[in-house]
Motif scaffolding. Structure first.
Motif, PDB file in Angstrom:
ATOM      1  N   PHE A 117       4.339  42.987  50.870  1.00 46.36           N
ATOM      2  CA  PHE A 117       4.975  44.210  50.371  1.00 46.36           C
ATOM      3  C   PHE A 117       6.504  44.111  50.400  1.00 46.36           C
ATOM      4  N   SER A 118       7.028  43.296  51.301  1.00 49.63           N
ATOM      5  CA  SER A 118       8.460  43.311  51.574  1.00 49.63           C
ATOM      6  C   SER A 118       9.237  42.277  50.775  1.00 49.63           C
ATOM      7  N   TYR A 119      10.407  42.695  50.287  1.00 41.33           N
ATOM      8  CA  TYR A 119      11.297  41.761  49.590  1.00 41.33           C
ATOM      9  C   TYR A 119      12.209  41.029  50.567  1.00 41.33           C
ATOM     10  N   ARG A 120      12.056  41.321  51.854  1.00 47.00           N
ATOM     11  CA  ARG A 120      12.891  40.650  52.869  1.00 47.00           C
ATOM     12  C   ARG A 120      12.136  39.556  53.618  1.00 47.00           C
ATOM     13  N   LEU A 121      10.799  39.528  53.510  1.00 49.34           N
ATOM     14  CA  LEU A 121       9.986  38.565  54.241  1.00 49.34           C
ATOM     15  C   LEU A 121       9.235  37.678  53.250  1.00 49.34           C
ATOM     16  N   ASP A 122       9.241  36.372  53.488  1.00 43.81           N
ATOM     17  CA  ASP A 122       8.561  35.461  52.569  1.00 43.81           C
ATOM     18  C   ASP A 122       7.063  35.483  52.825  1.00 43.81           C
ATOM     19  N   ALA A 123       6.301  35.725  51.767  1.00 44.55           N
ATOM     20  CA  ALA A 123       4.845  35.836  51.894  1.00 44.55           C
ATOM     21  C   ALA A 123       4.222  35.674  50.516  1.00 44.55           C
ATOM     22  N   PRO A 124       2.902  35.424  50.448  1.00 42.85           N
ATOM     23  CA  PRO A 124       2.235  35.400  49.144  1.00 42.85           C
ATOM     24  C   PRO A 124       2.394  36.763  48.467  1.00 42.85           C
ATOM     25  N   LEU A 125       2.593  36.764  47.151  1.00 50.03           N
ATOM     26  CA  LEU A 125       2.710  38.017  46.392  1.00 50.03           C
ATOM     27  C   LEU A 125       1.361  38.734  46.421  1.00 50.03           C
ATOM     28  N   ASP A 126       1.292  39.871  47.089  1.00 52.02           N
ATOM     29  CA  ASP A 126       0.016  40.557  47.238  1.00 52.02           C
ATOM     30  C   ASP A 126       0.146  42.048  46.930  1.00 52.02           C
ATOM     31  N   MET A 127       0.570  42.836  47.927  1.00 55.99           N
ATOM     32  CA  MET A 127       0.835  44.273  47.789  1.00 55.99           C
ATOM     33  C   MET A 127      -0.412  45.139  47.649  1.00 55.99           C
ATOM     34  N   ALA A 179       4.748  32.482  43.175  1.00 59.35           N
ATOM     35  CA  ALA A 179       3.672  32.664  44.146  1.00 59.35           C
ATOM     36  C   ALA A 179       4.050  33.501  45.363  1.00 59.35           C
ATOM     37  N   THR A 180       5.337  33.578  45.683  1.00 59.45           N
ATOM     38  CA  THR A 180       5.733  34.279  46.910  1.00 59.45           C
ATOM     39  C   THR A 180       6.757  35.377  46.622  1.00 59.45           C
ATOM     40  N   THR A 181       6.918  36.235  47.628  1.00 58.17           N
ATOM     41  CA  THR A 181       7.856  37.360  47.503  1.00 58.17           C
ATOM     42  C   THR A 181       9.289  36.871  47.300  1.00 58.17           C
ATOM     43  N   LEU A 182       9.709  35.890  48.064  1.00 59.56           N
ATOM     44  CA  LEU A 182      11.104  35.441  47.949  1.00 59.56           C
ATOM     45  C   LEU A 182      11.344  34.644  46.665  1.00 59.56           C
ATOM     46  N   GLU A 183      10.300  33.994  46.140  1.00 63.86           N
ATOM     47  CA  GLU A 183      10.440  33.360  44.815  1.00 63.86           C
ATOM     48  C   GLU A 183      10.709  34.432  43.763  1.00 63.86           C
ATOM     49  N   LEU A 184      10.006  35.551  43.874  1.00 64.60           N
ATOM     50  CA  LEU A 184      10.223  36.649  42.936  1.00 64.60           C
ATOM     51  C   LEU A 184      11.611  37.252  43.115  1.00 64.60           C
ATOM     52  N   VAL A 185      12.057  37.378  44.355  1.00 62.32           N
ATOM     53  CA  VAL A 185      13.416  37.900  44.611  1.00 62.32           C
ATOM     54  C   VAL A 185      14.454  37.021  43.928  1.00 62.32           C
ATOM     55  N   ASP A 186      14.280  35.704  44.002  1.00 64.39           N
ATOM     56  CA  ASP A 186      15.226  34.777  43.351  1.00 64.39           C
ATOM     57  C   ASP A 186      15.246  34.984  41.838  1.00 64.39           C
ATOM     58  N   VAL A 187      14.082  35.198  41.258  1.00 62.36           N
ATOM     59  CA  VAL A 187      13.997  35.438  39.813  1.00 62.36           C
ATOM     60  C   VAL A 187      14.710  36.739  39.451  1.00 62.36           C
ATOM     61  N   ILE A 188      14.489  37.764  40.251  1.00 60.41           N
ATOM     62  CA  ILE A 188      15.133  39.059  40.004  1.00 60.41           C
ATOM     63  C   ILE A 188      16.653  38.913  40.073  1.00 60.41           C
ATOM     64  N   ARG A 189      17.120  38.219  41.098  1.00 57.49           N
ATOM     65  CA  ARG A 189      18.571  38.010  41.246  1.00 57.49           C
ATOM     66  C   ARG A 189      19.159  37.312  40.022  1.00 57.49           C
ATOM     67  N   SER A 190      18.420  36.346  39.492  1.00 58.65           N
ATOM     68  CA  SER A 190      18.916  35.582  38.345  1.00 58.65           C
ATOM     69  C   SER A 190      19.011  36.430  37.081  1.00 58.65           C
ATOM     70  N   ALA A 191      18.320  37.584  37.080  1.00 60.47           N
ATOM     71  CA  ALA A 191      18.293  38.441  35.888  1.00 60.47           C
ATOM     72  C   ALA A 191      19.372  39.515  35.912  1.00 60.47           C
ATOM     73  N   LEU A 192      20.018  39.694  37.057  1.00 59.70           N
ATOM     74  CA  LEU A 192      20.944  40.816  37.208  1.00 59.70           C
ATOM     75  C   LEU A 192      22.405  40.388  37.114  1.00 59.70           C
ATOM     76  N   PRO A 193      23.268  41.234  36.544  1.00 61.40           N
ATOM     77  CA  PRO A 193      24.709  40.931  36.474  1.00 61.40           C
ATOM     78  C   PRO A 193      25.307  40.859  37.881  1.00 61.40           C
ATOM     79  N   SER A 194      26.350  40.072  38.038  1.00 67.98           N
ATOM     80  CA  SER A 194      26.962  39.875  39.360  1.00 67.98           C
ATOM     81  C   SER A 194      27.481  41.180  39.953  1.00 67.98           C
TER      82      SER A 194
END
Length: 310
Positions: A117-127, A179-194
C-alpha cells in the motif's frame, strides 16, 4: 500476536459519542480495522450486541485481542461491508440502532511492507484489502490500457498529471513488468516536472491512492453499502461516517442530503406537510481537534458526517 504495527483511531471519542449508543442496542462497525471504534462502542453496551465487519484477516486478529478485553457480546463478520445487509440477515438481524464507517486504509496496512500500500516501503505491487480477490495493483499497472490507467489516476486520485504518468507506465512496462512499489514510484517521478518534484508532499501519493481505490472498488462499494445501512436503521438510529478523501466525502454528503430533504417540484405552489425520513445531525463535517492533529498525522484529511433516522 505481532505488535509491530500500530493503528491510532481517528475521531474515536467523537464518533462513538455521536452514535448516541443505547446499552441495549444493536450496532455495526462497518470497518473494524484495529478495533478502536469497536472497543469503545462495545464498552457502552450491556445487553446490546455489536457486529464487526472487515475483509482483512489480519485486522480481525488484531481487533479480537482488543475486544476480548472489553466484552463478549460481539460477532465478527469477515466480509466487505458491501454485503452487510445480507450478512446481517443471515444472523437474523434486519434492524440496527447505529453504524460507524471509518473509510480508507488502516495504519497497519500502510505500515506492513508486504501489503504493497505504501509508496515509502519497497514491496510487491498489491494493495488488496481482501487477499482472496484476484485484482491487484500489479494487474492494473501492467495490464490495463493507457486510457484506463489515466482515467483511474484522474478520477480517483485527482492527479493533474494523470496522462503523463499513464504514458510513462505504458513505456516502462514494455521493457519489463513494473513489479514493486518503489519501481512504480520511480516511473511516477520520471513523468513529473522538476518543479512538482520539488514541492512538499510525496509525488506518488495521488497515484497510489487512486490505484488503491480502484483495486478495492472503494467508492462504489461505499455508496451501495451506506444506502443499505440507512435502510436498516431503527427510528432514532444514527450513521456516522469518517472519510479521508474528497470523493468519499462527496458521496456521503450527497446521499445524506437526499435522505434529509423533501423534494418539492420547482414552481409548484404547495404546502409541505411530510418530513424527510432522516435529519442531518452535522450540517457541516466535523473535523479533528488541534490536539488530535498534533498527535496523529493521519487525521489531517479526516471529515465526519452524521445522520439520524426520524
Amino acid at each position: 500476536m505481532d505488535q509491530t504495527y500500530k493503528h491510532t483511531t481517528v475521531l474515536l471519542e467523537d464518533a462513538i459519542n455521536m452514535l448516541n449508543v443505547k446499552p441495549s442496542g444493536i450496532y455495526v462497525d462497518a470497518t473494524t480495522g484495529g478495533g478502536g471504534h469497536s472497543a469503545l462502542l462495545l464498552s457502552k453496551l450491556t445487553t446490546g450486541h455489536l457486529y464487526c465487519f472487515d475483509q482483512d484477516e489480519y485486522a480481525f486478529q488484531r481487533a479480537k485481542e482488543k475486544l476480548d478485553g472489553v466484552g463478549k457480546n460481539y460477532t465478527f463478520i469477515q466480509a466487505n461491508f458491501l454485503h452487510l445487509k445480507n450478512e446481517l440477515a443471515k444472523l437474523g438481524v434486519n434492524h440496527i440502532d447505529g453504524i460507524v464507517y471509518d473509510l480508507g486504509v488502516s495504519s497497519f496496512q500502510l505500515d506492513m511492507q508486504e501489503r504493497g500500500f505504501s509508496y515509502r516501503l519497497d514491496a510487491p505491487l498489491d494493495m488488496r484489502m481482501n487477499k482472496r480477490q484476484e485484482l491487484s495493483a500489479y494487474t492494473i499497472v501492467n495490464q490495463y490500457s493507457y486510457e484506463d490507467i489515466a482515467q483511474i489516476l484522474y478520477r480517483y486520485g485527482e492527479e493533474p498529471f494523470a496522462k503523463s504518468i499513464a504514458r510513462k507506465i505504458e513505456e516502462a512496462r514494455k521493457a519489463k513488468p513494473i513489479a514493486t512499489t518503489l519501481e512504480l514510484v520511480d516511473v511516477i517521478r520520471s513523468a513529473l516536472p522538476s518543479k512538482i518534484l520539488r514541492q512538499k508532499g510525496h509525488p506518488a501519493k495521488q497515484t497510489f491512492q487512486a490505484l488503491r481505490i480502484a483495486v478495492n472498488d472503494e467508492l462504489r462499494v461505499f455508496e451501495d453499502s451506506i444506502k443499505d445501512a440507512l435502510e436498516l436503521l431503527n427510528p432514532k438510529g444514527r450513521a456516522v461516517v469518517i472519510t479521508f478523501h474528497s470523493l468519499e466525502d462527496r458521496i456521503c454528503k450527497t446521499i445524506f442530503k437526499e435522505k434529509s430533504t423533501v423534494f418539492i417540484p420547482k414552481g409548484v405552489p404547495m404546502i409541505v406537510q411530510e418530513e424527510a425520513p432522516f435529519s442531518l445531525i452535522t450540517k457541516k463535517p466535523m473535523l479533528p481537534s488541534e490536539e488530535e492533529l498534533l498527535n496523529n498525522n493521519r487525521a489531517h484529511s479526516a471529515k465526519m458526517r452524521v445522520i439520524e433516522k426520524r
